[in-house]
Design an enzyme around this catalytic site. Structure first.
Site, PDB file in Angstrom:
ATOM      1  N   SER A  10     -13.725 -30.335 -18.431  1.00  0.00           N
ATOM      2  CA  SER A  10     -13.958 -31.173 -17.263  1.00  0.00           C
ATOM      3  C   SER A  10     -15.462 -31.409 -17.088  1.00  0.00           C
ATOM      4  CB  SER A  10     -13.311 -30.525 -16.034  1.00  0.00           C
ATOM      5  OG  SER A  10     -13.132 -31.457 -15.002  1.00  0.00           O
ATOM      6  N   ASP A  53      -2.703 -34.567 -18.863  1.00  0.00           N
ATOM      7  CA  ASP A  53      -3.878 -34.438 -17.998  1.00  0.00           C
ATOM      8  C   ASP A  53      -3.885 -35.563 -16.961  1.00  0.00           C
ATOM      9  OD1 ASP A  53      -6.361 -34.160 -16.819  1.00  0.00           O
ATOM     10  OD2 ASP A  53      -7.469 -34.012 -18.695  1.00  0.00           O
ATOM     11  N   HIS A  64      -4.405 -30.595 -16.429  1.00  0.00           N
ATOM     12  CA  HIS A  64      -5.815 -30.327 -16.144  1.00  0.00           C
ATOM     13  C   HIS A  64      -5.946 -28.899 -15.607  1.00  0.00           C
ATOM     14  CE1 HIS A  64      -9.769 -32.324 -15.780  1.00  0.00           C
ATOM     15  NE2 HIS A  64      -9.989 -31.504 -14.772  1.00  0.00           N
TER      16      HIS A  64
END
Length: 298
Positions: free
Chosen positions: A102, A247, A275
């Site tokens: 991320s 995701d 995620h």
């Protein structure tokens, strides 16, 4: 496990080393507003058992690292990237395998561009390439419009997560449940969500930080100029881009888009992964990372 407090330009960073210091160093760079504890112990231990000395650390404004009023002490991705280098320096590591998720995905790309001599390999996941204007894509998603980049925009689950973080929560129990709900949304629909697993992790993270309040300051950091995306073609570090197939923030083919801009970069797809890092994805994820680090040292 040994820990070190690192002071850099009046910023103090908490860090921890796991495994045998004689093994190949591997630096984990967490996502936005997340501390070192966002890398689950079970996952870190897999990496260490595979022959890595794993280093994880708290970003500034998370965990046990320094916290400041962002309005008075603003910073950007360049400072976050130099924080990562300061961690390597503190552990006397000349160069390391780097894994970023991320926000750490973006930091990893910047390190590969600006400090390539400090990277043995780079693995990135749960994010986009530097040439993708994520802020613009997020705005498009909120309006129900197509992305500026032409890539898929964040899904409804991600937008719901952003809205969740804006809702007030009073007691520690309410804050804890909000943290668990955040991960339920980010986990996606591919892997069944184990609320007890994530509640346990969030209790550890809150205990580590000394508060159930979650930082939000990293949402205020402007992303690097998209013009830096053109520089990806000069990266020489061996790069692995992992695509979490469920995701909600960076859906397929974001990893392929990134890999196509870096010479020799490879893509590995992790089915059902969202995620988040639930136990169900630890084995394939660690296997992909370790295969990449081993290939670069043969």
């Amino acid at each position: 496990m040994p820990t070190r407090m690192i002071t850099k330009d009046e910023v103090t960073l908490w860090s921890e080393g796991i495994g045998d210091p004689a093994d190949a160093p591997l630096l984990l760079i967490a996502g936005g507003n997340l501390s070192a504890r966002s890398w689950p112990d079970e996952f870190v231990e897999r990496l260490a058992a595979a022959g890595h000395f794993v280093i994880r650390y708290d970003h500034r404004d998370t965990g046990r690292s320094s916290r400041y009023d962002f309005a008075l002490h603003p910073y950007g991705f360049d400072e976050l990237a130099t924080d990562a280098l300061a961690v390597l320096d503190a552990w006397q590591v000349r160069a390391a395998h780097v894994v970023g998720m991320s926000l750490g995905n973006t930091i990893g790309q910047l390190l590969a561009l600006d400090a390539p001599e400090r990277l043995l390999t780079l693995t990135v996941m749960l994010g986009g390439a530097l040439d993708v204007d994520f802020d613009a894509d997020l705005e498009a998603a909120l309006k129900g419009e197509p992305s500026v980049s032409g890539l898929p925009v964040p899904s409804r689950r991600f937008l719901d997560m952003m809205m969740l973080l804006q809702q007030p929560a009073g007691t520690d129990e309410e804050l804890l449940e909000r943290r668990v709900e955040k991960w339920r949304l980010l986990n996606g629909e591919g892997v069944p969500f184990d609320s007890d697993e994530f509640r346990r992790r969030e209790l550890l993270a809150a205990g580590h930080a000394g508060t159930f309040d979650e930082p939000i300051v990293h949402h205020m950091i402007p992303q690097p100029p998209v013009s830096r995306g053109a520089e990806l073609a000069r990266i020489t570090t061996p790069v692995l881009a992992i695509q979490a197939m469920c995701d909600p923030a960076a859906p397929p083919p974001h990893a392929r888009h990134l890999a196509d801009r870096i010479p020799g970069a490879r893509v590995v797809e992790i089915e059902n992964m969202g995620h988040a890092l639930p136990l169900a994805v630890h084995e394939p994820l660690a296997a992909a990372i370790c295969a990449h680090t081993r290939a670069a040292t043969v």
